[in-house]
Write a protein that holds these residues in place. Structure first.
Motif, short mmCIF file in Angstrom:
data_model
loop_
_atom_site.label_atom_id
_atom_site.label_comp_id
_atom_site.label_asym_id
_atom_site.label_seq_id
_atom_site.Cartn_x
_atom_site.Cartn_y
_atom_site.Cartn_z
N ASP A 166 -3.82 26.59 15.70
CA ASP A 166 -4.88 26.18 16.24
C ASP A 166 -4.60 25.84 17.46
OD1 ASP A 166 -6.13 26.99 13.72
OD2 ASP A 166 -5.38 24.65 12.71
N ARG A 177 -14.64 27.15 15.24
CA ARG A 177 -13.58 26.77 15.91
C ARG A 177 -13.72 27.73 17.12
NH1 ARG A 177 -8.87 26.78 13.38
NH2 ARG A 177 -8.68 25.67 11.42
N ILE A 190 -9.99 24.12 16.83
CA ILE A 190 -11.01 23.37 16.24
C ILE A 190 -11.68 22.42 17.48
CG2 ILE A 190 -11.51 20.94 14.67
CD1 ILE A 190 -8.79 22.72 13.03
#
Length: 371
Positions: free
Chosen positions: A83, A124, A61
């Motif tokens: 992530d 992203r 992110i």
């Protein structure tokens, strides 16, 4: 990058009763840090990725904001979510320390930004696009030389910064000791007598622009909140502020929102929440008085005069403020202490300027080394 990094595949099932270290990636190339230690039962996912020392971890992110870094030894075995993909660094091609320095450059952040895509709130990193990027990669011998040079520079800068911090602490300790010595046998006088609350009502001119001041918490001084046309005030009462006024925010004095009006604040106004006290100049120096209220004893007196129990109700009382007793040594002693304060401020300003220059030194070195 794909020739240098390959994905880490150490995915583990979490034990609800075991404690795990979690990793966070700081922005703008500042590397990885411990986010916290939590029980497996407190982590939403049943599985996480376990990372090891010298792996490269990047936030999908916030990669475009420089959120990545090399896993330090103290985070070996910590866990991250999907992530935060982790990559092993090929030891035959690159030193992890070299990758860590490269990752602190502006152009590496630009690489990550170009490898990210998506709408405004869903941007992203695309791993395949990231791994397709190229970075300069000298021999490991040359990498080691670069790492040594940058490590030495970083250590010297850190040592200088620590010395500056120690110097400031020493100056503040000297000030506290000098103040304690001066007030040891000094008589105490109430604020109502030595620095009474003064209200200078403003007759609002609808066509005039007024500079309204506020007070920052934690003794960070007065600031100009806004410039307002007189016609925009309706129910508020305003009061003039003069240089040398000791200003308390009656709502936030408990949080050290106390300041001393400087020459730049003369002619400004404060609303009814700003309590201004004017010291009797024949007996009390405003700067000396202000210093007293920055001490533990002074703050304790302010808290006692702010009797509310809830934060929003801890209002400094206009009836109790004049009853606060303050130490009043001779005016000569106060002025001597003021001169000491002036020298201390000058020393701190010099240190702050030097530290600001040092902060620019490492980015300049990185730019010189990596272009």
């Amino acid at each position: 990058m794909g020739e240098l990094l390959w994905p880490n595949t150490d995915r583990i099932q979490l034990d609800p009763d075991q404690t795990y270290a979690q990793v966070t990636a700081r922005l703008w190339g500042k590397g990885l840090a411990l986010r916290g230690r939590v029980k497996g039962s407190e982590i939403a996912a049943a599985q996480q990725n376990r990372v090891s020392t010298n792996q490269f971890v990047i936030s999908k992110i916030d990669a475009r904001h420089g959120a990545f870094g090399i896993v330090p030894a103290e985070l070996d075995g910590a866990v991250v979510s999907n992530d935060f993909p982790a990559f092993n660094v090929d030891p035959d091609k690159a030193l992890p320390e070299f990758v860590a320095w490269v990752a602190r450059t502006g152009w590496f952040i630009a690489i990550c930004k170009s490898a990210s895509e998506g709408s405004t709130n869903r941007v992203r990193l695309k791993e395949s696009r990231f791994l397709a990027q190229s970075i300069p990669l000298p021999t490991t011998t040359e990498q080691q030389a670069i790492v040594n040079r940058l490590d030495q520079a970083a250590a010297a800068i850190a040592a200088r910064g620590n010395a500056a911090t120690a110097m400031v602490s020493e100056v503040e300790a000297t000030m506290r000791a000098a103040f304690a010595r001066i007030i040891a046998d000094a008589p105490r006088v109430t604020m109502g007598e030595i620095a009474p609350l003064v209200r200078r009502p403003v007759v609002i001119d609808p066509a005039q622009v007024y500079r309204e001041i506020g007070v920052r918490s934690f003794y960070r001084g007065l600031f100009e909140r806004r410039q307002v046309l007189g016609s925009d005030f309706d129910w508020q009462k305003l009061f003039w502020v003069e240089q040398g006024d000791l200003v308390f925010s009656n709502l936030m004095a408990w949080e050290q929102a106390t300041g001393l009006a400087q020459s730049s604040h003369a002619g400004a106004v404060g609303n009814h929440r700003m309590l201004t006290c004017q010291a009797d100049s024949s007996r009390m120096s405003p700067e000396f008085l202000y210093y007293y209220f920055t001490t533990e004893d002074g703050h304790r007196e302010v808290l006692k005069a702010s009797p509310g129990t809830m934060v929003r109700n801890k209002t400094l009382s206009t009836k109790l403020l004049p009853k606060i007793s303050v130490p009043v040594p001779s005016l000569d002693a106060q002025l001597w202490f003021d001169s000491l304060q002036s020298k201390a401020r000058a020393a701190k300003a010099t240190q702050a300027e030097a530290t600001a220059h040092l902060d620019q030194l490492l980015p300049a070195l990185l730019n010189e080394v990596f272009g």
